[in-house]
Design a protein around this motif. Sequence first.
Motif, PDB file in Angstrom:
ATOM      1  N   ARG A 285       6.113  -5.409   2.206  1.00  0.00           N
ATOM      2  CA  ARG A 285       6.360  -6.811   2.583  1.00  0.00           C
ATOM      3  C   ARG A 285       7.732  -7.199   2.076  1.00  0.00           C
ATOM      4  NH1 ARG A 285       1.629 -10.331   1.267  1.00  0.00           N
ATOM      5  NH2 ARG A 285       2.263 -10.140  -0.903  1.00  0.00           N
TER       6      ARG A 285
ATOM      7  N   SER B  75      -2.819   7.246  -4.273  1.00  0.00           N
ATOM      8  CA  SER B  75      -2.960   5.920  -3.668  1.00  0.00           C
ATOM      9  C   SER B  75      -2.598   4.866  -4.718  1.00  0.00           C
ATOM     10  CB  SER B  75      -4.389   5.704  -3.157  1.00  0.00           C
ATOM     11  OG  SER B  75      -4.530   4.406  -2.618  1.00  0.00           O
TER      12      SER B  75
ATOM     13  N   GLU C  36       6.119  -7.844   7.292  1.00  0.00           N
ATOM     14  CA  GLU C  36       5.525  -6.618   6.775  1.00  0.00           C
ATOM     15  C   GLU C  36       5.829  -5.460   7.724  1.00  0.00           C
ATOM     16  OE1 GLU C  36       1.393  -7.286   6.131  1.00  0.00           O
ATOM     17  OE2 GLU C  36       1.679  -8.836   4.603  1.00  0.00           O
ATOM     18  N   ARG C  37       6.183  -4.291   7.136  1.00  0.00           N
ATOM     19  CA  ARG C  37       6.523  -3.119   7.927  1.00  0.00           C
ATOM     20  C   ARG C  37       5.793  -1.888   7.363  1.00  0.00           C
ATOM     21  NH1 ARG C  37       8.122  -6.541  10.664  1.00  0.00           N
ATOM     22  NH2 ARG C  37      10.175  -6.764  11.720  1.00  0.00           N
ATOM     23  N   LEU C  38       5.459  -0.944   8.287  1.00  0.00           N
ATOM     24  CA  LEU C  38       4.767   0.288   7.914  1.00  0.00           C
ATOM     25  C   LEU C  38       5.747   1.452   8.039  1.00  0.00           C
ATOM     26  CD1 LEU C  38       1.977   1.428   7.116  1.00  0.00           C
ATOM     27  CD2 LEU C  38       1.614   1.942   9.547  1.00  0.00           C
ATOM     28  N   PHE C  39       5.863   2.278   6.972  1.00  0.00           N
ATOM     29  CA  PHE C  39       6.751   3.441   6.954  1.00  0.00           C
ATOM     30  C   PHE C  39       5.916   4.713   6.791  1.00  0.00           C
ATOM     31  CE2 PHE C  39       9.208  -0.145   5.528  1.00  0.00           C
ATOM     32  CZ  PHE C  39      10.414   0.004   6.189  1.00  0.00           C
ATOM     33  N   LYS C  40       6.185   5.727   7.642  1.00  0.00           N
ATOM     34  CA  LYS C  40       5.480   7.004   7.592  1.00  0.00           C
ATOM     35  C   LYS C  40       6.491   8.128   7.581  1.00  0.00           C
ATOM     36  CE  LYS C  40       1.467   5.388  10.271  1.00  0.00           C
ATOM     37  NZ  LYS C  40       0.643   5.631  11.488  1.00  0.00           N
TER      38      LYS C  40
ATOM     39  N   ARG D 139       0.856  -1.193   0.000  1.00  0.00           N
ATOM     40  CA  ARG D 139       0.000   0.000   0.000  1.00  0.00           C
ATOM     41  C   ARG D 139       0.888   1.236   0.000  1.00  0.00           C
ATOM     42  NH1 ARG D 139      -2.516   2.611   4.574  1.00  0.00           N
ATOM     43  NH2 ARG D 139      -1.692   0.908   5.840  1.00  0.00           N
TER      44      ARG D 139
ATOM     45  N   VAL E 175       2.355   7.277   3.564  1.00  0.00           N
ATOM     46  CA  VAL E 175       2.211   6.043   4.333  1.00  0.00           C
ATOM     47  C   VAL E 175       2.490   4.887   3.378  1.00  0.00           C
ATOM     48  CG1 VAL E 175       0.676   4.576   5.674  1.00  0.00           C
ATOM     49  CG2 VAL E 175       0.519   7.058   5.888  1.00  0.00           C
ATOM     50  N   MET E 176       3.446   3.998   3.712  1.00  0.00           N
ATOM     51  CA  MET E 176       3.805   2.847   2.876  1.00  0.00           C
ATOM     52  C   MET E 176       3.780   1.587   3.719  1.00  0.00           C
ATOM     53  SD  MET E 176       7.004   4.222   0.648  1.00  0.00           S
ATOM     54  CE  MET E 176       7.037   5.869  -0.039  1.00  0.00           C
ATOM     55  N   GLU E 177       3.117   0.558   3.218  1.00  0.00           N
ATOM     56  CA  GLU E 177       3.137  -0.765   3.856  1.00  0.00           C
ATOM     57  C   GLU E 177       3.921  -1.697   2.936  1.00  0.00           C
ATOM     58  OE1 GLU E 177       0.045  -4.030   5.792  1.00  0.00           O
ATOM     59  OE2 GLU E 177      -0.703  -2.247   4.785  1.00  0.00           O
TER      60      GLU E 177
ATOM     61  N   GLN F 155      -1.238   0.284  -4.865  1.00  0.00           N
ATOM     62  CA  GLN F 155      -1.051  -0.917  -4.066  1.00  0.00           C
ATOM     63  C   GLN F 155      -0.490  -2.035  -4.926  1.00  0.00           C
ATOM     64  OE1 GLN F 155      -4.907  -1.927  -2.530  1.00  0.00           O
ATOM     65  NE2 GLN F 155      -5.798  -2.394  -4.514  1.00  0.00           N
TER      66      GLN F 155
END
Length: 743
Positions: A726, A689, A732-736, A676, A722-724, A691
Motif C-alpha cells: 500500500r 509469510s 494498493e499494488r501486487l508484485f510477483k 502481505r 508475492v507482495m501486496e 504482513q
Amino acid sequence: MAVIYSTPFWFVPKTEHGENSDFSTVVSLRNAGQMQEICDNGIDDDMDGLIDLQDDDCVCEPDWSYYITNPDFEDTLRCPCEDLGGMCIGLAASTDAAYGWLDDDSWNGADYWNACFDYNLPGVGHEIPLPVPNGNGVMGFRANGPLGMPPNKEYIAQCLPRILQRDTSYKISFDVGFPRNVPDDVTIAIFGTDDCNNWPLPFDTTSGGTNKPCPASFPGWVELGSVNVRKQNGAWTIAQIDFIPNMDIRAIAIGGGCQNLPFGNLGDYYFINDLELTRSALCDINIQLSELCAGDATLGIAPLDSAVYQWYKDSIALVGETSFIYALPRRNPDGMYQIKVNLPEGCFMSNPFDYRYSAGVTLDTVSICQGDVYDFGGSILTAPGDYIDTLRTIEGCDSIVHLRLSVRTVSEVNNAVSICRGDVYTIGNSMYSDSGTYVDTLTNTLQCDSIVRTVLTVLPVRSQNLIQTICSGESYQVGSSSYDMSGSYTDTLLAINGCDSIVQLNLTVQERFDTLIDLLLCPNEVLILDGELIDEPGRYTFDYLTVNGCDSIVTYRVQGAISPISLPNLYEGTLGSAIFIAPNVDYALIDSIWWHPNEDITFDLSQVEQSVLPLRSTLLILEAIDRGGCSWKDSVRLIISAPYKIFIPNAFTPNADGTNDRFFPFLNQDVEQILRFQIFNRWGDRVYSDQNISVAEMGSDDRGWDGSSPRGVSPVGVYVYVMEVRFIDGQERLFKGDVTLLR
C-alpha cells in the motif's frame, strides 16, 4: 537405400549415336498418302495454309543426346516398377534404371525415380515436385548424409559418346527440384576426366572422415564448374554451368560441390532432370547487319564448322540462300529474318532479326526574305513551295531532300511616340529630340527589312508654387517627401503627361501645446476620462482648440498596475517527494500576502515559500494586495506522478556472513506499508509469510526472509514471491516474481 537391380554395366558404346550422325529437319505425315511439308522450299507442300517454319511439322531442335547418352533419364532397360510390384524407386547403381549412367560405389548411391507409379509413396521420405519438366525419369541425390551417419554426397557418371574438346566453351543446363524439407539451396558441380576407366571411384564413408570426398579429390578428375541453386517451393528451377575444359574430356560426373558439409539429415536432398549439353557458340546465334547505304546491306552470322545453313524471311525459306551471309535485296527488304544451322549436334535457329529499310529522306524547312533567292542543289528558288531533290553523299549513297520554302514579306510599322523636353528617342541607330515625323529601315526578328514610320511629340515640363501653414506636430506631403518644419522646399514630380512637374513649397509651422498625465489602472478597475470609460491601459488623447487655431492636446497615459507576485504554471513531482514552491514576490510593492488553504496539503501560513508533500495533483492559489490597493492572485498546478514501483532483488545469500543474508524489498518514501509478503518453493509450498510491515521495519533483523522454512533450511534454488504493497496515497499494488537462493 537398398540396391534394386543387379546387372551393372559401365558406359554406352559410341555407336548409339554415331560420330557422324546426320540431323535433318523433323517432318511428319498427318495421314497416309498426304504430302509432307518440305521446310526449305517456300511452298505449302501439305496444303494446310502454313509454309515452312510456320508449319508445326517443321521443328528445329538440338540433339541433346549428341554429347550425353540418355540426357532426360527416359531410356531404361526395364521399368523399375516391374521389380518392385508398383513401387517407383530404383538406384542408378543398378544400371538397369537409367540407361548409360552409373552412380558411385559408396555405401549409398544416387536414386533413380520413374513415374510409372506414384512418386510420393508413404514412408519413402521424399516428395518430387510435380509435374516433372520433361518425361518421367529423374535422378535423386543427397547433398549430405542422413543424421547419425557419416557425411555422404552422391554422384552419377557417364562415358560420353563424344569427346569434349579442350579450350572449347560449353554449356550444360538442367532442371533442379527439391523436397519440402531441404535447406534453402544446394551447390551442384560437374566433373570431368580424360579416361573412362577412372570410374568408379574408391569412395570410403566408413573410416569416420569429416566428409565424403568429391571426384576432384582423385587423380585424373577436375571440377569443370559449379552452380548454387536456391530452393523454389513446389516448383522446378533451371540451372546452368558454363565451362571451358583445359583437357579433352571423355567422361563426366554430376553431383554435390566439393565444399565441406557438416553432418546433415534426410532433408539434404535434390533431384535433376532434362540435361542439355552443347557448345556455347550454338546457344545464342545472333545475326549481324553490315550496311553501307540504305537498301544495300548484308546479314550474317559467325561461320561454324560442318554447318549447313538456310535463311528465312518471315518464317518462309529464301530458296537457295544457304550461306552464312545473306545480301538483302534493294526492293522490299523489310522483314523478320532467321537462319537455321544444321550441325552434327542437331538443328539450331538464330535469334530473329527485324530489318527495316530507310531510304535516307531528310526534311529541311527554310525561310527567305522577299527579294532574296535560295540555292537548292543548283536550282535558284524565289517562290514559296515544297521542292524535292535526290543528292549523293560522300559515301556514294542516295539522299532524298524534301525542302519546304517560305518567303517573308517586308513589314511596315507606324508608331506615335511622346517624350519630355530634354529627353531623346532612339530607334535603330537613329536618335531624335524634336517633334516631327521620321522614317527608318530596320531588320526584324525574321532577319528581313522592317520600315518604321515614327510620329514624335515633345511634351513641355510644368512648374507650381505652394504656400502652406500647418500646426506643430503635423507634416505636409509633396510627392514622396514629408515636411514638418518651416522653410522653402523644391520637389520634382511626375506630371499626368509623364513629364517632370517642379513644385516650390513655402511652409509655416504654428506652435501647439501638449500635456501628459500619468494614471494607474488596477485589475478590474474602470476610469472616467472626459466622459469616457477607460478599462484598459494605453494612451488616451483629447483635443482642445488654442487661439492660434492649432490644437491643445491633453494625453492621459494609463498604465496597468504590475503584479507583484508570480508563480510557475506547474510543478511536477513524484508521490512521496516534497516539492519546494518559491514564488517571485516584489516585497517593495506588497502590503499583504497569503496562501489560500488547501485541504490536501498542510501549509505554514506565516511563510510565502513552502515545502509541501502532495498526495495527488492539485491547484494552489497565492493572493496579495499591493501598496496601491490593487488585489492580485496567481496559481500553480502540482502534477504528481505515482510510479508505484519498488526494487526487489533477484538473489540473496543467507550464509550468515553479514551481507545479503535476508531477502526483502527496498522501499521508496512513497510506500506506506507492506500488507502481505509470502514466498513459495517450486512445488507451491509456502516457506515464508509476513504482513503489515512498515517501511521502517523492513530490512531489520526480524523482517524479511532469512532462507529458512517450516521444514528447516531451504535448499539452493529459485523461489516465487508475492507482495501486496500500500502506497501513501492509499493505492494498493501486487508484485510477483522469483528470487534465487544461493549459499
